[in-house]
Design an enzyme around this catalytic site. Structure first.
Site, PDB file in Angstrom:
ATOM      1  N   LYS A  59    -101.583 -27.172   6.283  1.00 45.85           N
ATOM      2  CA  LYS A  59    -101.773 -28.810   6.271  1.00 45.85           C
ATOM      3  C   LYS A  59    -100.890 -29.905   7.562  1.00 45.85           C
ATOM      4  O   LYS A  59    -100.577 -29.194   8.111  1.00 45.85           O
ATOM      5  CB  LYS A  59    -101.134 -29.105   4.758  1.00 45.85           C
ATOM      6  CG  LYS A  59     -98.973 -29.477   4.732  1.00 45.85           C
ATOM      7  CD  LYS A  59     -98.767 -29.577   4.213  1.00 45.85           C
ATOM      8  CE  LYS A  59     -96.541 -29.169   4.241  1.00 45.85           C
ATOM      9  NZ  LYS A  59     -95.867 -29.004   3.411  1.00 45.85           N
ATOM     10  N   ARG A  88     -91.014 -34.593  -7.729  1.00 42.84           N
ATOM     11  CA  ARG A  88     -92.696 -35.103  -7.013  1.00 42.84           C
ATOM     12  C   ARG A  88     -93.901 -34.956  -7.605  1.00 42.84           C
ATOM     13  O   ARG A  88     -93.687 -35.470  -8.879  1.00 42.84           O
ATOM     14  CB  ARG A  88     -92.241 -34.492  -5.924  1.00 42.84           C
ATOM     15  CG  ARG A  88     -93.197 -35.256  -4.791  1.00 42.84           C
ATOM     16  CD  ARG A  88     -93.158 -35.108  -3.543  1.00 42.84           C
ATOM     17  NE  ARG A  88     -93.144 -33.138  -3.174  1.00 42.84           N
ATOM     18  CZ  ARG A  88     -93.045 -33.078  -1.398  1.00 42.84           C
ATOM     19  NH1 ARG A  88     -93.034 -33.738  -0.545  1.00 42.84           N
ATOM     20  NH2 ARG A  88     -93.482 -31.433  -2.167  1.00 42.84           N
ATOM     21  N   TYR A 105     -91.955 -52.485  29.599  1.00 44.78           N
ATOM     22  CA  TYR A 105     -91.714 -54.266  28.292  1.00 44.78           C
ATOM     23  C   TYR A 105     -90.154 -54.061  28.106  1.00 44.78           C
ATOM     24  O   TYR A 105     -89.240 -53.485  27.301  1.00 44.78           O
ATOM     25  CB  TYR A 105     -91.824 -53.477  27.150  1.00 44.78           C
ATOM     26  CG  TYR A 105     -93.621 -53.264  27.277  1.00 44.78           C
ATOM     27  CD1 TYR A 105     -93.943 -54.975  27.642  1.00 44.78           C
ATOM     28  CD2 TYR A 105     -94.318 -52.267  27.317  1.00 44.78           C
ATOM     29  CE1 TYR A 105     -96.009 -54.662  27.620  1.00 44.78           C
ATOM     30  CE2 TYR A 105     -95.884 -52.603  26.709  1.00 44.78           C
ATOM     31  CZ  TYR A 105     -96.158 -53.605  26.906  1.00 44.78           C
ATOM     32  OH  TYR A 105     -97.787 -53.488  27.501  1.00 44.78           O
ATOM     33  N   MET A 136     -97.487 -47.435  24.607  1.00 48.02           N
ATOM     34  CA  MET A 136     -98.783 -46.984  23.524  1.00 48.02           C
ATOM     35  C   MET A 136     -99.578 -45.909  24.556  1.00 48.02           C
ATOM     36  O   MET A 136     -98.989 -44.441  24.099  1.00 48.02           O
ATOM     37  CB  MET A 136     -99.865 -48.566  23.508  1.00 48.02           C
ATOM     38  CG  MET A 136    -100.667 -48.280  22.417  1.00 48.02           C
ATOM     39  SD  MET A 136    -101.691 -48.338  23.061  1.00 48.02           S
ATOM     40  CE  MET A 136    -101.178 -50.363  21.010  1.00 48.02           C
TER      41      MET A 136
HETATM   42  C1  LIG Z   1     -94.909 -27.800   3.358  1.00 54.48           C
HETATM   43  C2  LIG Z   1     -94.894 -27.197   2.190  1.00 54.48           C
HETATM   44  C3  LIG Z   1     -94.774 -25.608   2.186  1.00 54.48           C
HETATM   45  C4  LIG Z   1     -94.100 -25.622   3.633  1.00 54.48           C
HETATM   46  O1  LIG Z   1     -92.554 -26.127   3.541  1.00 54.48           O
HETATM   47  P1  LIG Z   1     -91.801 -26.077   4.948  1.00 54.48           P
HETATM   48  O2  LIG Z   1     -90.518 -26.390   4.617  1.00 54.48           O
HETATM   49  O3  LIG Z   1     -92.537 -25.863   5.974  1.00 54.48           O
HETATM   50  O4  LIG Z   1     -91.804 -24.193   4.628  1.00 54.48           O
HETATM   51  C5  LIG Z   1     -94.601 -25.036   0.902  1.00 54.48           C
HETATM   52  N1  LIG Z   1     -94.964 -25.913  -0.275  1.00 54.48           N
HETATM   53  C6  LIG Z   1     -95.239 -26.847  -0.291  1.00 54.48           C
HETATM   54  C7  LIG Z   1     -95.444 -27.104  -1.826  1.00 54.48           C
HETATM   55  C8  LIG Z   1     -95.317 -27.874   0.129  1.00 54.48           C
HETATM   56  O5  LIG Z   1     -96.036 -29.072   0.008  1.00 54.48           O
END
Ligand SMILES: *Cc1c(COP(=O)(O)O)cnc(C)c1O
Length: 365
Positions: free
Chosen positions: A32, A130, A262, A310
């Site tokens: 991801k 969550r 800045y 930036m």
């Molecule tokens: C991002 C994620 C992982 C991986 O987590 P890490 O700590 O980077 O290994 C695993 N499962 C889910 C559902 C995630 O969102």
């Protein structure tokens, strides 16, 4: 190239091999967020060639990109709100996760319309509050059973809230909750093919939580899930895959007493040479790291001076520096400050540092 991210795919392959030695479970590579900033497709291909037999993304569009790149291994997208293009997902044979009856229904409708059985993973909330089914669980089970002819039950899963703190008893609480929910599911006659619970931290520290598949994210990129609680990546034979380099745009001599950048927040204590580096906060450098990070040239630290702008930042190269405009400095990784050091300087975690590097910084493999 004024700045670039150099991604060491061999490091990613070796990290997966190092993890494979610690578990008998199938490895799902989490790609991801553009593979944690390392580049979605090149990392996915490397992972699949190096021992990962599954891929996981948060968003559906990330999973679609993998399919469009010709990647055929099982892919799951686990963060799909209502109204996503599930038709596309099912046609591309992408696994989906459900955490509510309403989303479950929505996906089944699409499946019936297309004549395709959706490949589903049930997510249960075992304590993180969550994702995952929580209050609806009994109705969810009844619904899952009533509709069982209309989908394939591929996975059953949950996520740890505190796996990066291996000594927390809450991890066992979540594991127990997971087992009991799984038992309730199988008692209805539904049997998932794959059970998955562990992220990197649990893969490295809790063999009891590995089940049939582990979801490997940060560790694959050669970073520790939590340096303070678990130790650095080297403890687990992992090697960071990301190095960032940027060019010096301009070098100038400046005098003690000159205020830089800045707000004139920093005043030079000595005469020195300043280097203007062509990388700033819009490229993903954390502006909050202002006073405690720096770049390296020729193996020597050139600390940041004044605020990060930036598109650029200013460093103190030292009066005797041999650097010239057009030379590259190491911004992070490699022989520079590590990603963990930048994270510490910015008051954040390594995950955020690697994922915030902007798309306009090219990835080189
Ligand atoms: C991002 C994620 C992982 C991986 O987590 P890490 O700590 O980077 O290994 C695993 N499962 C889910 C559902 C995630 O969102």
């Amino acid at each position: 190239m004024r700045a670039f991210v150099q991604v060491d795919l061999a490091a990613i392959a070796e990290n997966i091999a190092a993890i494979a030695k610690r578990t008998d479970s199938t490895i799902l590579a989490v790609v991801k967020a553009d593979a944690y900033g390392h580049g979605l497709v090149p990392v996915a291909i490397t992972a699949v060639e190096s021992g990962a037999s599954w891929l996981g993304t948060a968003l559906l569009e990330e999973a679609i990109t993998l399919r469009e790149a010709g990647i055929e291994v099982p892919v799951i997208a686990w963060l799909t709100p209502p109204g996503e293009d599930f038709e596309r997902a099912l046609k591309l044979n992408i696994d989906l996760s459900v955490s509510s009856i309403s989303l479950f229904k929505e996906i089944l409708e699409v499946g019936k319309h297309l004549g395709i059985k959706p490949r589903l993973h049930f997510e249960v909330d075992t304590g993180m509050r969550r994702g995952g089914v929580l209050d609806e669980w009994s109705e969810f089970l009844a619904f899952a059973q009533a509709e069982k002819a209309n989908y394939s039950l591929i996975g059953f899963w949950s996520h740890f809230a505190r796996a990066d703190e291996p000594l927390r008893s809450f991890n066992q609480v979540q594991e127990d909750e997971f087992s009991s929910k799984l038992a309730e599911l199988t008692a209805t006659g539904l049997t998932p093919e794959i059970i998955h619970l562990s992220n990197s931290a649990a893969t490295l520290s809790r063999p009891s939580a590995h089940h049939s598949m582990v979801r490997l994210g940060i560790a694959m990129y050669g970073l520790s899930p939590d340096v303070d609680q678990m130790g650095g990546a080297e403890k687990f034979n992992l090697r960071p895959a990301m190095t960032i380099r940027a060019k010096i745009h301009l070098i100038k001599a400046a005098k003690a007493g000159d205020a830089v950048g800045y707000g004139g927040t920093e005043t030079l204590k000595r005469d020195t040479k300043l280097g203007v580096i062509v990388m700033g906060y819009s490229d993903g450098l954390p502006r909050t790291a202002n006073n405690s990070a720096g770049v390296f040239f020729d193996g020597r630290l050139a600390p940041l001076v004044g605020r990060i702008s930036m598109d650029q930042c200013v460093v103190d190269l030292g009066a005797d520096s041999r650097a010239e405009a057009g030379d590259y400095v190491t911004v992070m990784g490699g022989d520079g400050y590590s990603i963990d050091e930048w994270a510490k300087a910015a008051g954040t975690i390594n995950y955020e540092i690697v994922t915030r590097i902007a798309a306009r910084v090219p990835r080189i493999y």
